[in-house]
Write an enzyme that holds these catalytic residues in place. Structure first.
Site, PDB file in Angstrom:
ATOM      1  N   CYS A  16       0.832  -1.218  -0.129  1.00  0.00           N
ATOM      2  CA  CYS A  16      -0.187  -0.127   0.167  1.00  0.00           C
ATOM      3  C   CYS A  16       0.928   1.347   0.024  1.00  0.00           C
ATOM      4  O   CYS A  16       2.137   1.116  -0.195  1.00  0.00           O
ATOM      5  CB  CYS A  16      -0.989   0.040   1.293  1.00  0.00           C
ATOM      6  SG  CYS A  16      -1.932  -1.612   1.513  1.00  0.00           S
ATOM      7  N   ARG A  46      -4.847   1.450  -0.580  1.00  0.00           N
ATOM      8  CA  ARG A  46      -4.731  -0.022  -0.137  1.00  0.00           C
ATOM      9  C   ARG A  46      -4.865  -0.805  -1.542  1.00  0.00           C
ATOM     10  O   ARG A  46      -5.587  -0.685  -2.401  1.00  0.00           O
ATOM     11  CB  ARG A  46      -6.036  -0.301   0.402  1.00  0.00           C
ATOM     12  CG  ARG A  46      -6.190  -1.859   0.640  1.00  0.00           C
ATOM     13  CD  ARG A  46      -7.466  -2.123   1.552  1.00  0.00           C
ATOM     14  NE  ARG A  46      -7.069  -3.516   2.400  1.00  0.00           N
ATOM     15  CZ  ARG A  46      -8.138  -4.360   2.312  1.00  0.00           C
ATOM     16  NH1 ARG A  46      -9.553  -3.852   2.435  1.00  0.00           N
ATOM     17  NH2 ARG A  46      -7.944  -5.778   2.633  1.00  0.00           N
ATOM     18  N   ILE A 101      -4.682  -7.446  -0.444  1.00  0.00           N
ATOM     19  CA  ILE A 101      -3.975  -8.885  -0.567  1.00  0.00           C
ATOM     20  C   ILE A 101      -4.644  -9.928   0.479  1.00  0.00           C
ATOM     21  O   ILE A 101      -4.886 -11.059   0.000  1.00  0.00           O
ATOM     22  CB  ILE A 101      -2.470  -8.843  -0.390  1.00  0.00           C
ATOM     23  CG1 ILE A 101      -1.792  -7.671  -1.402  1.00  0.00           C
ATOM     24  CG2 ILE A 101      -1.763 -10.274  -0.858  1.00  0.00           C
ATOM     25  CD1 ILE A 101      -1.913  -8.247  -2.835  1.00  0.00           C
ATOM     26  N   GLY A 111       2.627  -2.980   3.682  1.00  0.00           N
ATOM     27  CA  GLY A 111       3.564  -4.364   3.737  1.00  0.00           C
ATOM     28  C   GLY A 111       2.679  -5.577   4.061  1.00  0.00           C
ATOM     29  O   GLY A 111       1.596  -5.352   4.100  1.00  0.00           O
ATOM     30  N   GLU A 112       3.459  -6.700   4.604  1.00  0.00           N
ATOM     31  CA  GLU A 112       2.743  -7.721   5.015  1.00  0.00           C
ATOM     32  C   GLU A 112       3.584  -8.497   6.197  1.00  0.00           C
ATOM     33  O   GLU A 112       4.884  -8.373   6.182  1.00  0.00           O
ATOM     34  CB  GLU A 112       3.086  -8.834   3.822  1.00  0.00           C
ATOM     35  CG  GLU A 112       2.177  -8.508   2.633  1.00  0.00           C
ATOM     36  CD  GLU A 112       0.740  -8.530   2.503  1.00  0.00           C
ATOM     37  OE1 GLU A 112       0.349  -8.968   3.631  1.00  0.00           O
ATOM     38  OE2 GLU A 112       0.050  -7.914   1.636  1.00  0.00           O
ATOM     39  N   ASP A 115      -3.430  -8.994   8.505  1.00  0.00           N
ATOM     40  CA  ASP A 115      -2.411  -8.504   9.434  1.00  0.00           C
ATOM     41  C   ASP A 115      -2.580  -7.225  10.157  1.00  0.00           C
ATOM     42  O   ASP A 115      -1.902  -7.181  11.087  1.00  0.00           O
ATOM     43  CB  ASP A 115      -1.122  -8.815   8.758  1.00  0.00           C
ATOM     44  CG  ASP A 115      -0.993  -8.244   7.624  1.00  0.00           C
ATOM     45  OD1 ASP A 115      -2.003  -7.490   7.160  1.00  0.00           O
ATOM     46  OD2 ASP A 115       0.172  -8.282   6.745  1.00  0.00           O
ATOM     47  N   SER A 159       9.647 -13.359  -5.989  1.00  0.00           N
ATOM     48  CA  SER A 159      10.993 -13.141  -6.564  1.00  0.00           C
ATOM     49  C   SER A 159      12.243 -13.824  -6.135  1.00  0.00           C
ATOM     50  O   SER A 159      12.202 -14.181  -4.844  1.00  0.00           O
ATOM     51  CB  SER A 159      11.049 -11.462  -6.713  1.00  0.00           C
ATOM     52  OG  SER A 159      11.759 -11.111  -5.713  1.00  0.00           O
TER      53      SER A 159
END
Length: 607
Positions: A2, A45, A48, A70-71, A94, A353
């Protein structure tokens, strides 16, 4: 992923909206703006996890308000711990876990987090704002601070109005091809360094920065090679598995290299369904890895999308590069990275990745140079100095000058730092005092190769690789997750003997031996071409007039500390095909385009 924003400057609501719209690509699914007393929170936003509106931000709980980018990959574990303490949850994502975790543990929540993150939490009861950035600097965090006024944002563009250029940062950029943290291209605007927390006390109008994580002095784990390989393999499998948590379609980037092949292979094994893989290739066989990637995809059984690019496909993205990398950034591999994400976005919202593998497992060609320099250091400096003056390297052609410069280097640290700032310079006067922020590498390991890897992680990974990946993916609203950047892997790799990871002629030894369990060695043991584009050729051919037009004397004379005569000579020699100065020409060209984009220079029209 985001975009976050927070300020106490009394901008009008339309101004805030305009700021967020300038980086809308970071979060096209929802824009949230909320005013609490004298503070304005903003959030863009990209959904995900928990796609429901209940997970929109800014998010509030009791006295606490959060904006988060982030995550958190281990949020389920932390959530269970909080539930055992009596907390209830209204969402399945989260953000709520992070918010309530801060309520429970304060800054003690941060060491518990495994993820990529940049966030700000406001406590209305104490009138304090707590901010944090992840350990490796995967997610960006910029802040403006002056006389008690502040702005926090995921990118620079929303904070760029009426800012003064930081002339010292321009010199850093011309040395490095990026502006290293904690500096930015603007005065009074900074990057929060990775592994750091920041607290703003609105009562005292003071700002405090505190480190919570860094690399440490190397300590050998004492594992046999087989034990190390087995433990690393298990760590990698877990790092991939926890990064597959998503409520949207996902895939994996796949080049011809070891790192992406290993990550994609593990993901294919872990996933219940065939994974989607994506690669781009080039018509020029010198740069094309698509055939190797297609072999990998066939072996792992992925649904593979391959796109062969023409030079014009890449060249068309130069304006996009200037738009989304809103600080001068001259890693030309950002162009194919943009193209890869542009293609990937048509199929998935999240992609894995292989970024970060070269840093920990010693995959760059630089490490070969370091190994050779270790031998050179056995020759006393006075002898090397004399050799640099009299030795004739005619057989090396254009390599003569670089070899002479390396022979001239006095210390090991000068050599290591030269890898990242260059042994040549286009500045009138070079000042590398800013490197004091990164010189921990001199104390963490006595091994020259490991010391180089440590500076690579602290300097180049954050300021080049992570910036490249974040902006290229966000430009097309794609979230990229890199298992090799799991801090547990970074820490574990540094406990392994260098010989487990690097052998002359066989870089990334331990990763290759793990990959053999998925792909036959004869398939992956092929020359790595890298994610490069032929900038040097384009400067002489397709883009010659573009470069001449944008590198005018009028512009060059406005660049502080640029050695204009030296640069012009390099440009001329390059155009004549006598030497390759593409890296220097590209970085000054990018600076010219950036000056124009942000109103610091206006091109004069030539009739």
């Amino acid at each position: 992923m985001c975009g976050i924003y927070l300020t106490n400057i009394p901008f009008a609501e339309e101004e805030i909206k305009g700021k967020l719209e300038s980086i809308q690509f970071r979060g096209p699914d929802y824009t949230g703006i909320q005013k609490i007393t004298d503070l304005t929170f903003g959030h863009l936003r990209l959904s995900i996890l928990d796609l429901d509106v209940r997970s929109h931000q800014p998010m509030q709980f009791e006295d606490f308000t959060i904006v988060f980018n982030g995550e958190i990959y281990n949020f389920q574990e932390i959530k269970k711990e909080l539930m055992d303490l009596g907390y209830a949850f209204n969402t399945t994502g989260d953000t709520e876990v992070l918010l309530k975790g801060y309520k429970e543990w304060g800054e003690g929540i941060v060491p518990k987090l495994n993820g990529m993150f940049a966030f700000a939490i406001y406590n209305a009861a104490t009138r304090k704002i707590f901010c944090s950035r992840d350990r490796l600097g995967v997610k960006p965090f910029y802040y403006f601070w002056k006389d008690g006024q502040f702005e926090i944002c995921s990118q620079l563009r929303p904070m760029s109005q009426n800012k003064q250029l930081n002339e010292e940062a321009i010199s850093m950029y011309l040395d490095c091809t990026y502006v290293p943290s904690p500096f930015t291209i603007y005065q009074d605007v900074y990057k929060l360094s990775p592994g750091n927390n920041l607290e703003i006390d609105l009562n005292t109008q003071k700002i405090t920065i505190k480190e919570y994580w860094n690399l440490k002095k190397v300590s050998d784990a004492g594992l046999s090679y087989e034990e190390a390989k087995e433990q690393l393999h298990e760590l990698l499998k877990d790092a991939v598995k926890i990064r597959l948590q998503a409520d949207v379609p996902f895939g994996s980037f796949l080049s011809g290299g070891i790192d992406s092949a290993l990550i994609s292979s593990i993901a294919a094994k872990v996933s219940k369904e065939p994974i989607k893989t994506f690669s781009i290739g080039f018509e020029d066989p010198k740069y094309d890895e698509s055939k190797i990637a297609a072999q990998y995809a066939k072996i792992m059984g992925s649904e593979h999308t391959e796109t062969i690019c023409k030079p014009e496909d890449i060249l068309e993205l130069i304006p996009k590069l200037i738009e989304v990398y809103d600080e001068p950034f001259a890693d030309s591999s950002a162009l194919p990275s943009l193209l890869l994400n542009k293609i990937t976005q048509q199929y998935v919202t999240m992609a894995l990745s292989g970024d970060g593998g070269d840093e920990s497992f010693l995959g760059y060609n630089n490490f070969d140079w370091v190994a050779k320099f270790k031998s050179l250091t056995k020759i006393p400096y006075p002898i090397r100095f004399i050799a640099s003056k009299f030795l004739i390297f005619n057989v090396l052609g254009s390599r003569t000058e670089p070899i002479k410069r390396i022979l001239n280097i006095k210390s090991k640290n000068d050599f290591i730092e030269g890898i990242f700032v260059g042994y040549n310079s286009i500045l009138k006067k070079r000042n590398l005092d800013w490197l004091s922020h990164y010189r921990g590498y001199q104390t963490w390991s006595k091994d020259l190769i490991q010391a180089t890897a440590d500076l690579n992680i602290k300097l180049w990974l954050e300021n080049d690789s992570n910036v490249k990946v974040d902006r290229a993916s966000m430009a097309y609203s794609v979230e990229v997750r890199s298992p090799f950047l799991d801090y547990r892997i970074i820490e574990f790799a540094r406990t392994l003997a260098v010989s487990y990871r690097y052998v002359p002629g066989r870089k990334k030894r331990i990763l290759r031996d793990i990959l053999k369990e998925y792909i036959p060695e004869e398939v992956f043991n092929q020359p790595k071409r890298g994610f490069a584009v032929p900038i040097g050729t384009w400067i002489r051919k397709e883009l010659k007039e573009e470069f001449i037009e944008n590198l005018s004397d009028d512009f060059l004379n406005q660049v502080p500390n640029l050695n204009v005569p030296k640069f012009k000579k390099m440009f001329k020699v390059h155009l004549e095909g006598k030497h390759d100065y593409a890296s220097y020409i590209w970085r000054v060209y990018i600076l010219s385009k950036w000056y124009q984009e942000f109103g610091f220079y206006k091109k004069t029209k030539v009739d």
